[in-house]
Scaffold this active site. Structure first.
Site, PDB file in Angstrom:
ATOM      1  N   GLU A 199      51.477  35.632  49.677  1.00 37.94           N
ATOM      2  CA  GLU A 199      50.043  35.732  49.388  1.00 37.94           C
ATOM      3  C   GLU A 199      49.621  34.706  48.328  1.00 37.94           C
ATOM      4  OE1 GLU A 199      48.406  37.279  51.662  1.00 37.94           O
ATOM      5  OE2 GLU A 199      47.679  39.073  50.629  1.00 37.94           O
ATOM      6  N   THR A 242      38.431  34.694  50.433  1.00 39.80           N
ATOM      7  CA  THR A 242      38.701  35.509  49.247  1.00 39.80           C
ATOM      8  C   THR A 242      38.285  34.764  47.986  1.00 39.80           C
ATOM      9  OG1 THR A 242      40.512  36.633  50.384  1.00 39.80           O
ATOM     10  CG2 THR A 242      40.546  36.720  47.993  1.00 39.80           C
TER      11      THR A 242
HETATM   12  N1  HSE Z   1      41.855  42.703  46.157  1.00 33.35           N
HETATM   13  C1  HSE Z   1      41.555  41.458  46.768  1.00 33.35           C
HETATM   14  C2  HSE Z   1      40.091  41.142  46.590  1.00 33.35           C
HETATM   15  C3  HSE Z   1      41.870  41.569  48.236  1.00 33.35           C
HETATM   16  O1  HSE Z   1      39.277  42.046  46.797  1.00 33.35           O
HETATM   17  O2  HSE Z   1      39.744  40.014  46.223  1.00 33.35           O
HETATM   18  C4  HSE Z   1      41.721  40.270  48.940  1.00 33.35           C
HETATM   19  O3  HSE Z   1      42.962  39.646  49.092  1.00 33.35           O
END
Ligand code: HSE
Length: 291
Positions: A120, A168
């Protein structure tokens, strides 16, 4: 040759930003791996044209490197990239399970979480485990730097995915740096309620715990029709609804027998806002497994 099915996941669940996640019964990626002298990757399926096949830039390739397990890896994407459904995490988790098996590495699922989180990091810049943890362990998980805890859970869900792409990176750039004390207190209460709901298989508590006035609220501007689709889900009987991960998908908790109505209502709301969408009627599901 080893074949693994690795599920989509929904991170955050409203009150658990960067911590909570749930494995979904579907959709899923299918990962096939066979031993090779050096790692090569081929990607087919949903959105495959946007996914790098260079092992250094693909989550599965980074996992192969971390496990010192070179392989030819075929990824058949059922989880669309940039959907908010843990697409890169599904490939990372699937590769971790496949290569652990193929090379008999003997790593536990919890040990594979940190390996897959490195995948990731390669694509998002941060080693978030909130998608890879449920993708590997199944059920509901809370992932923090102290480790991962999880419970199996039976909660009916609807996930509605609009034809909008949200990265993201962009979704994180709109977040506030600070929150009010009242928002902190409210969020802690909701997160505790959600955990209780997952432990008791209670969709009412899970839905109540999904409320979030900080993260999804800031991101809603990135997804045309999000507010209307969320309202439509609640009006159709969902016990709660919020953005799935960094979006654009919406995840709604439902009582048994409500999924069909909630799915239709969310798709219709997006379409009324000029956005095509598809809904998955699913539930909290199992983690990656041999296929
Ligand atoms: N927790 C992360 C976000 C998930 O909300 O940005 C996305 O990879």
């Amino acid at each position: 040759m080893v074949t693994v099915r690795a599920p989509a996941t929904s991170a955050n669940l409203g009150s658990g930003f960067d911590v909570f996640g749930a494995a979904l019964g579907g959709p899923a990626d299918i990962i096939r791996a066979r031993p090779a002298d050096r790692t090569t990757i081929s990607v087919t399926g949903l959105g495959s044209e946007y996914i790098p096949e260079d092992p250094a830039e693909n989550t599965a390739g980074v996992v192969a490197e971390a496990l010192e397990a070179p392989a030819h890896i075929e990824i058949d994407k059922g989880v669309r990239p940039a959907s908010g459904l843990g697409s890169s995490a599904a490939s990372a988790a699937g590769a971790a399970v496949a290569l652990n098996e193929l090379y008999d590495r003997g790593r536990s699922r919890k040990e594979l979480v940190s390996v897959a989180a490195e995948g990731e990091r390669a694509v998002s810049g941060a080693a978030h485990a909130d998608n890879v943890a449920p993708a590997l362990l199944g059920g509901f998980t809370a992932a923090t730097e102290a480790g991962v805890v999880g419970v199996p859970a039976e909660i009916p869900l609807v996930v509605c995915l609009p034809e909008v792409v949200v990265s993201t990176r962009d979704a994180r750039s709109v977040l506030p740096e600070r929150v009010e004390r009242s928002q902190l207190v409210e969020t802690v209460g909701r997160a505790a309620t959600l955990v209780a709901g997952m432990c008791r298989d209670d969709p009412n508590l899970v839905g109540r715990g999904m409320a979030d006035s900080v993260v999804a609220a800031a991101r809603s501007e990135l997804v045309p029709g999000y507010d209307q689709a969320r309202e439509a889900a609640l009006a159709a009987g969902a016990t709660g609804a919020t953005m799935s991960g960094s979006g654009p998908a919406i995840v709604a908790a439902c009582r048994e027998g409500q999924r069909r109505r909630v799915a239709a209502a969310t798709v219709e709301a997006f379409e009324e806002n000029g956005v095509a969408a598809q809904a998955y009627q699913t539930s909290v599901g199992a983690g990656a497994g041999l296929y």
